[in-house]
Design a protein around this motif. Sequence first.
Motif, short mmCIF file in Angstrom:
data_model
loop_
_atom_site.label_atom_id
_atom_site.label_comp_id
_atom_site.label_asym_id
_atom_site.label_seq_id
_atom_site.Cartn_x
_atom_site.Cartn_y
_atom_site.Cartn_z
N ARG A 92 0.63 -1.29 -0.08
CA ARG A 92 0.18 -0.04 -0.08
C ARG A 92 1.19 1.20 0.05
O ARG A 92 0.58 2.33 -0.71
CB ARG A 92 -0.78 -0.03 1.01
N ARG A 93 2.02 1.13 0.58
CA ARG A 93 2.82 2.32 0.85
C ARG A 93 3.50 2.73 -0.20
O ARG A 93 3.61 3.87 -1.05
CB ARG A 93 3.73 2.23 2.01
N THR A 94 3.96 1.85 -0.96
CA THR A 94 4.61 2.08 -2.37
C THR A 94 3.74 2.52 -3.41
O THR A 94 4.09 3.46 -4.17
CB THR A 94 5.51 0.93 -2.65
N GLU A 95 2.60 2.01 -3.32
CA GLU A 95 1.38 2.24 -4.37
C GLU A 95 1.25 3.73 -4.11
O GLU A 95 0.59 4.62 -5.17
CB GLU A 95 0.28 1.49 -4.31
N PHE A 96 0.98 4.03 -2.73
CA PHE A 96 0.42 5.44 -2.52
C PHE A 96 1.28 6.47 -2.88
O PHE A 96 1.17 7.58 -3.53
CB PHE A 96 0.00 5.66 -0.93
N VAL A 97 2.70 6.14 -2.68
CA VAL A 97 3.79 7.20 -2.86
C VAL A 97 4.30 7.24 -4.13
O VAL A 97 4.51 8.44 -4.76
CB VAL A 97 4.99 7.04 -1.48
N LEU A 98 4.53 6.12 -4.54
CA LEU A 98 5.17 6.08 -6.08
C LEU A 98 4.26 5.72 -7.31
O LEU A 98 4.47 5.72 -8.23
CB LEU A 98 6.26 5.05 -6.00
N GLY A 99 3.19 5.48 -6.71
CA GLY A 99 2.03 5.02 -7.70
C GLY A 99 2.30 3.70 -8.42
O GLY A 99 2.01 3.39 -9.79
N LYS A 100 3.13 2.63 -7.88
CA LYS A 100 3.57 1.36 -8.54
C LYS A 100 3.89 0.40 -7.20
O LYS A 100 3.93 0.78 -6.20
CB LYS A 100 4.67 1.63 -9.15
N SER A 101 3.72 -0.81 -7.75
CA SER A 101 4.03 -1.88 -6.78
C SER A 101 5.45 -2.00 -6.19
O SER A 101 6.17 -1.43 -7.00
CB SER A 101 3.55 -3.22 -7.45
N PRO A 102 5.73 -2.75 -5.38
CA PRO A 102 6.98 -2.83 -4.87
C PRO A 102 7.75 -3.49 -6.04
O PRO A 102 9.06 -3.18 -6.01
CB PRO A 102 7.05 -3.75 -3.52
N LEU A 103 7.32 -4.51 -6.39
CA LEU A 103 8.13 -5.14 -7.70
C LEU A 103 8.20 -4.37 -9.04
O LEU A 103 9.35 -4.23 -9.42
CB LEU A 103 7.10 -6.41 -8.25
N ALA A 104 7.37 -3.50 -9.23
CA ALA A 104 7.70 -2.57 -10.18
C ALA A 104 8.70 -1.66 -9.89
O ALA A 104 9.70 -1.29 -10.63
CB ALA A 104 6.57 -1.52 -10.77
N PHE A 105 8.85 -1.02 -8.59
CA PHE A 105 9.80 -0.14 -8.27
C PHE A 105 11.34 -0.81 -8.22
O PHE A 105 12.29 -0.32 -8.68
CB PHE A 105 9.51 0.22 -6.76
N PHE A 106 11.21 -2.18 -7.73
CA PHE A 106 12.30 -3.15 -7.86
C PHE A 106 13.06 -3.04 -9.37
O PHE A 106 14.20 -3.08 -9.45
CB PHE A 106 11.77 -4.37 -7.29
N GLN A 107 11.98 -3.35 -10.31
CA GLN A 107 12.32 -3.52 -11.74
C GLN A 107 13.07 -1.94 -12.11
O GLN A 107 13.84 -2.04 -12.80
CB GLN A 107 11.31 -3.92 -12.36
N ASP A 108 12.41 -1.04 -11.47
CA ASP A 108 13.10 0.27 -11.93
C ASP A 108 14.51 0.40 -11.57
O ASP A 108 15.17 1.05 -12.36
CB ASP A 108 12.17 1.46 -11.31
N LEU A 109 14.63 0.25 -10.35
CA LEU A 109 16.09 0.12 -9.81
C LEU A 109 17.05 -0.63 -10.52
O LEU A 109 18.25 -0.29 -10.82
CB LEU A 109 16.30 -0.36 -8.24
N ARG A 110 16.58 -1.90 -10.98
CA ARG A 110 17.44 -2.70 -11.75
C ARG A 110 17.58 -2.38 -13.11
O ARG A 110 18.78 -2.32 -13.48
CB ARG A 110 16.41 -4.02 -12.18
N VAL A 111 16.57 -1.46 -13.91
CA VAL A 111 16.86 -0.83 -14.95
C VAL A 111 17.89 0.41 -14.95
O VAL A 111 18.99 0.47 -15.69
CB VAL A 111 15.59 -0.18 -15.58
N GLN A 112 17.71 0.97 -13.71
CA GLN A 112 18.59 2.04 -13.42
C GLN A 112 20.20 1.82 -13.46
O GLN A 112 21.21 2.30 -13.96
CB GLN A 112 18.26 3.01 -12.18
N ARG A 113 20.44 0.57 -12.52
CA ARG A 113 21.66 0.08 -12.32
C ARG A 113 22.28 -0.57 -13.64
O ARG A 113 23.21 -0.35 -13.83
CB ARG A 113 21.63 -0.88 -11.04
N ALA A 114 21.43 -1.36 -14.37
CA ALA A 114 21.69 -1.71 -15.66
C ALA A 114 22.12 -0.57 -16.56
O ALA A 114 23.28 -0.86 -17.34
CB ALA A 114 20.70 -2.59 -16.26
N CYS A 115 21.64 0.54 -16.57
CA CYS A 115 22.02 1.61 -17.44
C CYS A 115 23.41 2.20 -16.79
O CYS A 115 24.28 2.43 -17.90
CB CYS A 115 21.02 2.79 -17.42
N GLN A 116 23.57 2.22 -15.85
CA GLN A 116 24.80 2.52 -15.56
C GLN A 116 25.86 1.81 -15.58
O GLN A 116 27.25 1.93 -16.31
CB GLN A 116 24.83 2.93 -13.81
N LEU A 117 25.67 0.43 -15.42
CA LEU A 117 26.76 -0.61 -15.67
C LEU A 117 26.91 -0.61 -17.24
O LEU A 117 28.23 -0.66 -17.70
CB LEU A 117 26.25 -2.00 -15.38
#
Length: 319
Positions: free
Chosen positions: A253-278
């Motif tokens: 509930r908290r991640t959806e309220f603050v970020l507008g997405k599920s914990p899994l979706a946010f986790f995937q965003d972080l993966r994408v961000q890290r992958a881009c850096q690498l």
Amino acid sequence: MKIGILVLDGVFDTGLTTLLDTFSTANELALAGGAARAPFDVEVVGFTRQIRTAMSLRIAAAPARGVGKPDWIVVPALNAKTRDALLAALGRRDVGEAKKRLRAWREEGIGIAAACIGTFLLADSGLLDGEDATTTWSLAPLFRERYPTVRLDDSRMVVSSNGIVTAGAAMGHLDLALWFVRQVSPELATLVARFLLIDNRTSQAQYIIPDYLAHADPLVERFERWARDNLSNGFSLQDAANALHVHTRTLQRRTEFVLGKSPLAFFQDLRVQRACQLVQDGCDLDTVAERVGYADASTLRNLLRRKLGRGVRELRANG
């Protein structure tokens, strides 16, 4: 098309001038191409005869109440880049007057548009209740907190919903102006974009900094730190909740309220961000995939293309 640009003291200079310059360029190119008349009739309107911008420049403005009925009213951003500055701006007397005037214009059937912080004025006036919208990605958590009835998608650059158009962060003013040019002539919009060196971008996703958004809430910030430590592992909502000593429903509930997405979706965003850096650091794709928890490079390649609209070669070139 008659457009009134509603300008208040402290307006974001670049946002205002971007709108004016894009419409002016469109008019010049249309006339040079043989058009009988300029497609845009643009007027700056306000509640005082002279507006002082955020950079202390002064611009003349016609009275907002006396302007003839335009097709559209456009609200550029105020120069308020932080939560506190924005909340203070929304409480200003002239901003309150602007919100009343926006509601009156909308009741007359006039289209309303805004970019960046300007979208908060629309939401604060109630015009976005029940509508689809976007806003500047950096203040999206605040937007969701204040306006829960608005269907916000901060990954999009421009959103049109029932005669109201919203655009994303600062340079979203440019995308908003091009949206108007495109309504007049897609060919003219393409020409303007070429003259002004504007890329075609439909999403803010590639610019969003996930950990910046996470800092808007203590629990989400803790989840962000846990997620970064576990990017190479498969995601488990239960493991995350256990590590943070909360129930899975609380975290969801908290991640959806603050970020507008599920914990899994946010986790995937972080993966994408890290992958881009690498990738931009020169790592080969197999190594990158392993470090961000994907079984093979092809899966990661497809994910980057889908999420960012760019391939590995483009990411390396930008790096």
